[in-house]
Design an enzyme around this catalytic site. Structure first.
Site, mmCIF file in Angstrom:
data_model
loop_
_atom_site.group_PDB
_atom_site.id
_atom_site.type_symbol
_atom_site.label_atom_id
_atom_site.label_comp_id
_atom_site.label_asym_id
_atom_site.label_seq_id
_atom_site.Cartn_x
_atom_site.Cartn_y
_atom_site.Cartn_z
ATOM 1 N N TRP A 22 75.264 -0.010 1.902
ATOM 2 C CA TRP A 22 75.553 1.025 2.536
ATOM 3 C C TRP A 22 76.964 1.677 2.322
ATOM 4 O O TRP A 22 77.431 2.387 2.866
ATOM 5 C CB TRP A 22 75.459 0.883 4.169
ATOM 6 C CG TRP A 22 76.470 0.246 4.939
ATOM 7 C CD1 TRP A 22 77.584 -0.784 4.375
ATOM 8 C CD2 TRP A 22 76.654 0.187 6.109
ATOM 9 N NE1 TRP A 22 77.882 -1.260 5.525
ATOM 10 C CE2 TRP A 22 77.563 -0.750 6.773
ATOM 11 C CE3 TRP A 22 76.028 0.877 7.116
ATOM 12 C CZ2 TRP A 22 78.089 -0.970 7.832
ATOM 13 C CZ3 TRP A 22 76.217 0.588 8.558
ATOM 14 C CH2 TRP A 22 77.319 -0.338 8.974
ATOM 15 N N ASP A 37 85.737 -8.513 2.568
ATOM 16 C CA ASP A 37 86.879 -7.690 3.226
ATOM 17 C C ASP A 37 87.895 -7.488 2.185
ATOM 18 O O ASP A 37 88.428 -6.387 2.173
ATOM 19 C CB ASP A 37 87.295 -8.591 4.463
ATOM 20 C CG ASP A 37 86.309 -8.743 5.359
ATOM 21 O OD1 ASP A 37 85.994 -7.816 6.175
ATOM 22 O OD2 ASP A 37 85.802 -9.910 5.294
ATOM 23 N N ASP A 53 78.885 0.187 12.542
ATOM 24 C CA ASP A 53 80.041 -0.898 12.968
ATOM 25 C C ASP A 53 80.425 -0.768 13.945
ATOM 26 O O ASP A 53 80.433 0.180 14.812
ATOM 27 C CB ASP A 53 81.059 -0.671 11.871
ATOM 28 C CG ASP A 53 81.111 -1.081 10.644
ATOM 29 O OD1 ASP A 53 80.221 -2.038 10.114
ATOM 30 O OD2 ASP A 53 81.498 -0.513 9.527
ATOM 31 N N ARG A 79 68.150 2.096 7.620
ATOM 32 C CA ARG A 79 69.053 2.932 8.552
ATOM 33 C C ARG A 79 68.438 4.380 8.242
ATOM 34 O O ARG A 79 68.115 5.011 7.432
ATOM 35 C CB ARG A 79 70.307 3.127 7.966
ATOM 36 C CG ARG A 79 71.256 4.076 8.554
ATOM 37 C CD ARG A 79 72.786 3.604 8.394
ATOM 38 N NE ARG A 79 73.353 3.990 7.065
ATOM 39 C CZ ARG A 79 74.657 4.381 6.835
ATOM 40 N NH1 ARG A 79 75.178 4.655 7.854
ATOM 41 N NH2 ARG A 79 74.968 4.476 5.562
ATOM 42 N N GLY A 135 84.794 13.127 16.203
ATOM 43 C CA GLY A 135 85.499 14.186 15.991
ATOM 44 C C GLY A 135 85.780 15.405 16.640
ATOM 45 O O GLY A 135 86.443 16.210 16.665
ATOM 46 N N GLU A 194 77.652 -5.836 4.275
ATOM 47 C CA GLU A 194 77.491 -4.536 3.849
ATOM 48 C C GLU A 194 76.101 -4.001 3.531
ATOM 49 O O GLU A 194 76.130 -3.102 2.603
ATOM 50 C CB GLU A 194 78.407 -4.378 2.310
ATOM 51 C CG GLU A 194 79.805 -5.466 2.597
ATOM 52 C CD GLU A 194 80.866 -4.592 3.391
ATOM 53 O OE1 GLU A 194 80.424 -3.725 4.067
ATOM 54 O OE2 GLU A 194 81.932 -5.207 3.485
#
Length: 529
Positions: free
Chosen positions: A404, A464, A350, A241, A258, A189
């Site tokens: 993040w 998770d 990811d 990032r 999208g 993460e």
């Protein structure tokens, strides 16, 4: 002329969801979908780039649970069955849709796609790690590691021994699989805290990936923000990032995935066709599931979706790949004017976004890499370790604790919905340390039990489970996984300390939770480091 660099980093992770005790596990399908939609399509992209003599550079973390599942004989056989069923369903769809030209064309598309997947799978001897190791050896792919089970390390730091165990086991699993030590790590993460850098240094890690806030709020303030790595007090480098490139992909409103021409994720024939027709291809208990055959595009915010047009989607992919490359060109052109060294744009995502949530994602990566190879660009693709080799002088600055996740902190993984988990995790971690310090010369059965206790603890620590609980998705499964591993640990602890070990029970646990074949419980000793 090269005035900057772009580093695309894909984080590949799934929790350990191997269930031979269940006839048709729903959760194993998460893994099969990721193989079909993400991992194999990316392998095809890499193979085609190499075939076309495009010298690309990309970085991927592959977590130890994912590595273990990709190499597991049971799951390999189950996935092959899943693919064959997908092909069978697509063949039936060709017949069912024969009177609808648009749907029939899509049915043929899926049939060809599934057959291509099985062909690639067979070509790597049903083990996708064979492919990733090939790309690592060719120098096109830099594989980095992660902690053993993706435990959120700052929240486990109550017991530093369990954090060291997570790191040691993750790195050893990487070496066992890949054949050499990792240069970098994806902290689960992207969660960082001050005491981590000394541990990372002890394990020979050169760099890790962080959220932008870890860099922008570092002390002292970094001169170049996220456009250059910083070095922690112990000399481990952090790459932050980049928010502009992240926004172009991740944004709910303006992000590429999208676009109305891309495939609609939420309409699958597994939910739409009559039960008597679709039943052989969903869960054996009659639970409707995604089949991977989806006939509609996003269209607009309406329930009346239009049919997916593959050619139009691919045109959009090329457009977006070109836009992403042009954006990096303009970004670097602007930034480099105010830097004494070429900037690096760090683009972490990811892996599962590319192909699963965004069906055309692997094609976007292909389009971007091909565009980046053209002469007009002012940047090169690079891995973080290659950047450090070129520019070893790095500003020393202490990254800010962050992740993040939402709010940039740890609140996704510890809140009112899931904070109960940590009491049990910390208690078991303390017990595991006691076991490691006490049993210095165990017999074979004791050693197996001690190693299995370590496995159960690590599996319970996966980030998770609290993430799923917080997001209210498959909550019952996540709660069960935590409680099951804690219960197994408690029984093993009780059996070890009371000298009443049952070899049949241990063998059964070793079969169910067979991850980390070379684990050594002694990594939990207080004085081992």
């Amino acid at each position: 002329m090269v005035t900057g660099y772009v580093s695309m980093i894909l984080h590949s992770h799934m929790p350990f969801i191997r269930h031979p005790e269940i006839e048709d596990s729903l959760e194993e399908r998460w893994f099969f979908e990721a193989m079909s939609e993400c991992y194999i399509p990316l392998i095809e992209v890499y193979d085609n780039l190499i075939k076309d003599n495009i010298n690309f550079k990309i970085t991927m973390s592959i977590t130890p649970p994912l590595m273990a599942m990709l190499e597991d004989d049971y799951l390999q056989k189950r996935y092959l069955e899943y693919l064959k069923k997908s092909i069978e369903l697509s063949e039936k769809e060709i017949i069912r849709t024969k009177n609808n030209k648009e749907l029939n064309k899509l049915a043929y598309f899926y049939n060809e796609r599934f057959n291509k997947l099985i062909s690639i799978y067979k070509s790597y001897d049903y083990n996708l790690m064979n492919a990733f190791k090939k790309f690592d050896k060719s120098g096109n792919l830099e594989i980095i590691t992660c902690s053993a089970t993706h435990g959120l390390l700052p929240l486990l730091m109550v017991n530093p021994e369990t954090v060291r165990a997570q790191l040691a086991t993750g790195i050893q699993s990487y070496i066992d699989c890949i054949g050499h030590s990792p240069k970098g790590i994806w902290l689960p993460e992207c969660a960082y805290t001050y005491s981590l850098d000394s541990m990372l240094k002890d394990f020979g890690i050169q760099y890790f990936i962080t959220e932008s806030t870890a860099i922008l709020n570092a002390s002292p303030k970094p001169r170049y923000g996220t456009f250059a790595p910083i070095a922690t007090p112990n000399g481990v480098c952090a790459f932050g990032r980049d928010m502009e490139s992240s926004h172009q992909v991740w944004s709910n409103f303006t992000g590429y995935p999208g676009d109305y021409y891309y495939r609609e994720f939420y309409k699958d024939i597994g939910y739409e066709l009559p039960m008597e027709y679709i039943k052989p291809y969903i869960n054996k208990g009659g639970i409707r599931l995604d089949t991977g055959i989806k006939y509609y595009r996003i269209t607009e915010k309406t329930d009346k979706k239009e049919y997916y047009n593959r050619e139009a989607a691919m045109e959009k992919v090329r457009e977006h790949g070109s836009h992403f490359a042009s954006s990096r060109f303009n970004q670097i052109n602007h930034i480099s004017q105010n830097m004494k060294q070429p900037p690096i744009i760090t683009c972490p995502y990811d892996t599962e976004l590319f192909g699963h949530w965004w069906f055309e994602g692997p094609d976007f990566i292909d389009a971007f890499i091909r565009k980046s190879a053209e002469e007009w660009t002012n940047y090169e693709l690079i891995t973080p370790s290659q950047y450090l080799e070129k520019y070893p002088m790095v500003q020393c600055s202490n990254p800010c604790p962050s992740s993040w996740g939402e709010n940039g902190d740890y609140s996704v993984w510890i809140n009112k919905s899931n904070d109960w988990i940590y009491r049990d995790l910390h208690s078991c971690a303390e017990a595991m340390v006691r076991l490691a310090d006490t049993y210095t010369n165990p017999n074979d059965l004791q050693k197996r039990a001690l190693n299995q206790a370590a496995r159960e603890l690590m599996l319970a620590e996966a980030s998770d489970w609290p993430f799923i609980i917080k997001n209210n998705t498959t909550v019952e499964y996540a709660v069960k996984r935590v409680n099951t591993h804690i219960e197994r640990f408690d029984k093993l602890y009780d059996d070890i300390t009371k000298n009443k070990l049952d070899s049949k029970y241990i063998s059964h646990m070793e079969e169910l939770d067979n991850i980390f074949k070379n684990i050594n419980y002694e990594i939990y000793k207080k004085d081992i480091y």
